[in-house]
Design a protein around this motif. Sequence first.
Motif, PDB file in Angstrom:
ATOM      1  N   ALA A 248       0.600  -1.307   0.128  1.00 34.67           N
ATOM      2  CA  ALA A 248      -0.342  -0.268   0.121  1.00 34.67           C
ATOM      3  C   ALA A 248       0.308   1.606  -0.164  1.00 34.67           C
ATOM      4  CB  ALA A 248      -0.374   0.112   1.143  1.00 34.67           C
ATOM      5  N   GLU A 249       1.952   1.113   0.860  1.00 34.10           N
ATOM      6  CA  GLU A 249       3.367   2.114   0.875  1.00 34.10           C
ATOM      7  C   GLU A 249       3.275   2.648  -1.139  1.00 34.10           C
ATOM      8  OE1 GLU A 249       5.330   5.430   1.363  1.00 34.10           O
ATOM      9  OE2 GLU A 249       2.893   5.208   2.174  1.00 34.10           O
ATOM     10  N   LEU A 250       4.103   1.512  -1.378  1.00 37.07           N
ATOM     11  CA  LEU A 250       4.886   1.637  -2.882  1.00 37.07           C
ATOM     12  C   LEU A 250       3.343   2.097  -3.405  1.00 37.07           C
ATOM     13  CD1 LEU A 250       7.297   0.780  -4.752  1.00 37.07           C
ATOM     14  CD2 LEU A 250       5.538  -0.814  -4.562  1.00 37.07           C
ATOM     15  N   ARG A 251       1.988   2.146  -3.386  1.00 37.28           N
ATOM     16  CA  ARG A 251       0.387   2.382  -4.127  1.00 37.28           C
ATOM     17  C   ARG A 251       1.166   3.413  -4.462  1.00 37.28           C
ATOM     18  NH1 ARG A 251      -1.377  -2.698  -3.220  1.00 37.28           N
ATOM     19  NH2 ARG A 251      -2.851  -1.504  -1.278  1.00 37.28           N
ATOM     20  N   ARG A 252       0.916   3.834  -2.530  1.00 28.54           N
ATOM     21  CA  ARG A 252       1.313   5.924  -2.358  1.00 28.54           C
ATOM     22  C   ARG A 252       1.991   6.510  -3.206  1.00 28.54           C
ATOM     23  NH1 ARG A 252      -0.918   3.334   2.578  1.00 28.54           N
ATOM     24  NH2 ARG A 252      -3.109   3.127   2.351  1.00 28.54           N
ATOM     25  N   GLN A 253       3.369   5.919  -2.495  1.00 26.16           N
ATOM     26  CA  GLN A 253       4.186   6.829  -3.860  1.00 26.16           C
ATOM     27  C   GLN A 253       4.468   7.149  -5.125  1.00 26.16           C
ATOM     28  OE1 GLN A 253       8.659   5.691  -1.972  1.00 26.16           O
ATOM     29  NE2 GLN A 253       7.737   4.958   0.364  1.00 26.16           N
ATOM     30  N   ILE A 254       3.784   5.311  -5.953  1.00 22.02           N
ATOM     31  CA  ILE A 254       3.479   5.886  -7.005  1.00 22.02           C
ATOM     32  C   ILE A 254       2.583   6.356  -6.930  1.00 22.02           C
ATOM     33  CG2 ILE A 254       3.589   4.725  -9.451  1.00 22.02           C
ATOM     34  CD1 ILE A 254       5.023   2.327  -7.770  1.00 22.02           C
ATOM     35  N   ALA A 255       1.205   6.565  -6.734  1.00 20.39           N
ATOM     36  CA  ALA A 255       0.380   7.985  -6.760  1.00 20.39           C
ATOM     37  C   ALA A 255       0.777   8.495  -7.292  1.00 20.39           C
ATOM     38  CB  ALA A 255      -0.674   7.413  -6.088  1.00 20.39           C
ATOM     39  N   VAL A 256       1.391   9.550  -5.901  1.00 18.44           N
ATOM     40  CA  VAL A 256       1.141  11.552  -5.462  1.00 18.44           C
ATOM     41  C   VAL A 256       2.536  11.771  -7.135  1.00 18.44           C
ATOM     42  CG1 VAL A 256       3.829  12.689  -4.293  1.00 18.44           C
ATOM     43  CG2 VAL A 256       1.592  10.653  -2.781  1.00 18.44           C
ATOM     44  N   LEU A 257       3.439  10.565  -6.982  1.00 16.51           N
ATOM     45  CA  LEU A 257       4.451  10.710  -8.503  1.00 16.51           C
ATOM     46  C   LEU A 257       3.897  11.204  -9.945  1.00 16.51           C
ATOM     47  CD1 LEU A 257       7.481   9.243  -6.789  1.00 16.51           C
ATOM     48  CD2 LEU A 257       7.333  11.869  -7.627  1.00 16.51           C
ATOM     49  N   GLU A 258       2.799  10.055  -9.843  1.00 17.18           N
ATOM     50  CA  GLU A 258       2.239  10.383 -11.156  1.00 17.18           C
ATOM     51  C   GLU A 258       1.571  11.771 -11.135  1.00 17.18           C
ATOM     52  OE1 GLU A 258       2.102   5.711 -11.897  1.00 17.18           O
ATOM     53  OE2 GLU A 258       0.698   6.580 -11.150  1.00 17.18           O
ATOM     54  N   LEU A 259       0.246  12.191 -10.083  1.00 15.31           N
ATOM     55  CA  LEU A 259      -0.718  13.135 -10.183  1.00 15.31           C
ATOM     56  C   LEU A 259       0.255  14.282 -10.068  1.00 15.31           C
ATOM     57  CD1 LEU A 259      -2.474  11.958  -6.946  1.00 15.31           C
ATOM     58  CD2 LEU A 259      -3.199  12.159  -8.468  1.00 15.31           C
ATOM     59  N   LEU A 260       1.394  14.739  -9.407  1.00 13.56           N
ATOM     60  CA  LEU A 260       2.054  15.196 -10.198  1.00 13.56           C
ATOM     61  C   LEU A 260       2.756  15.596 -11.050  1.00 13.56           C
ATOM     62  CD1 LEU A 260       3.793  14.864  -6.343  1.00 13.56           C
ATOM     63  CD2 LEU A 260       2.602  17.161  -7.067  1.00 13.56           C
ATOM     64  N   ALA A 261       2.592  14.430 -11.574  1.00  9.90           N
ATOM     65  CA  ALA A 261       3.590  14.876 -13.428  1.00  9.90           C
ATOM     66  C   ALA A 261       1.973  15.121 -14.001  1.00  9.90           C
ATOM     67  CB  ALA A 261       4.454  13.418 -13.537  1.00  9.90           C
ATOM     68  N   ALA A 262       0.962  14.745 -13.722  1.00 13.49           N
ATOM     69  CA  ALA A 262      -0.287  15.115 -14.286  1.00 13.49           C
ATOM     70  C   ALA A 262      -0.261  15.816 -15.369  1.00 13.49           C
ATOM     71  CB  ALA A 262      -1.516  14.454 -14.344  1.00 13.49           C
ATOM     72  N   PRO A 263      -0.962  16.375 -16.404  1.00 11.96           N
ATOM     73  CA  PRO A 263      -1.225  18.029 -17.071  1.00 11.96           C
ATOM     74  C   PRO A 263      -1.866  18.539 -16.192  1.00 11.96           C
ATOM     75  CG  PRO A 263      -1.434  15.647 -18.788  1.00 11.96           C
ATOM     76  CD  PRO A 263      -1.063  15.436 -17.012  1.00 11.96           C
ATOM     77  N   GLY A 264      -1.767  19.282 -16.321  1.00 14.22           N
ATOM     78  CA  GLY A 264      -3.414  20.383 -15.455  1.00 14.22           C
ATOM     79  C   GLY A 264      -2.851  21.659 -14.434  1.00 14.22           C
ATOM     80  N   PRO A 265      -3.128  22.313 -14.206  1.00 12.45           N
ATOM     81  CA  PRO A 265      -2.721  22.953 -12.854  1.00 12.45           C
ATOM     82  C   PRO A 265      -1.990  22.228 -11.666  1.00 12.45           C
ATOM     83  CG  PRO A 265      -5.290  23.393 -13.144  1.00 12.45           C
ATOM     84  CD  PRO A 265      -5.293  21.838 -13.620  1.00 12.45           C
TER      85      PRO A 265
END
Length: 197
Positions: free
Chosen positions: A149-166
């Motif tokens: 679960a922690e690995l998934r969260r770390q990946i999710a955070v970086l993907e959200l920050l890299a996503a297009p948009g504000p």
Amino acid sequence: MSLVELIARADERSLAASGLACLDRCVPLLGGDDEVLRPLWGALADGSRDGGSRDGSGDGWAGRLERVRAALAAAGPDGAAEDEAALLARRMLGAAPAAPSAAGVREWADVCSVASLRIHRLLDPAEDPAPVDSRREGRTDGMSPLVAAELRRQIAVLELLAAPGPADAGLSRALAVSTEGRRVLRAVVSRRARGRV
């Protein structure tokens, strides 16, 4: 993409947010409340790059970091020896760079990633047979639930920050992911403390 690859490709702001998110999820080990790191999230949202705030008040990342360190030092155990998980969390805080754009922010994000996974492994009653580094590189077979679960969260955070948009939208979503993880860890720490009584 593996966690290692995501960290390698991330920009400075994403790296600072990634390191901060790892630390935020581990705050329960330091005796801090749920809002203690909010000023640092605010500094990232303000767009501070040099330790000062965007509005010129001078109260940016560096000043807020010092206040957070002081607050968490006061919240720590009274003379009791900290266990390994708490020591790892305290090292994450101690290693935080003086500015979110500092040269060491990539190293800090990497250190926080490893430390947070190790903390979750220490707190997970299930065995995780593989080294943390292999998990970060994408080898996820047989992972223990808390570490997975922690690995998934770390990946999710970086993907959200890299996503297009504000940028602020990505930061808000990353904070939400971190908040969920902190609640999980707080529950684990609470159960562990009850088991020691």
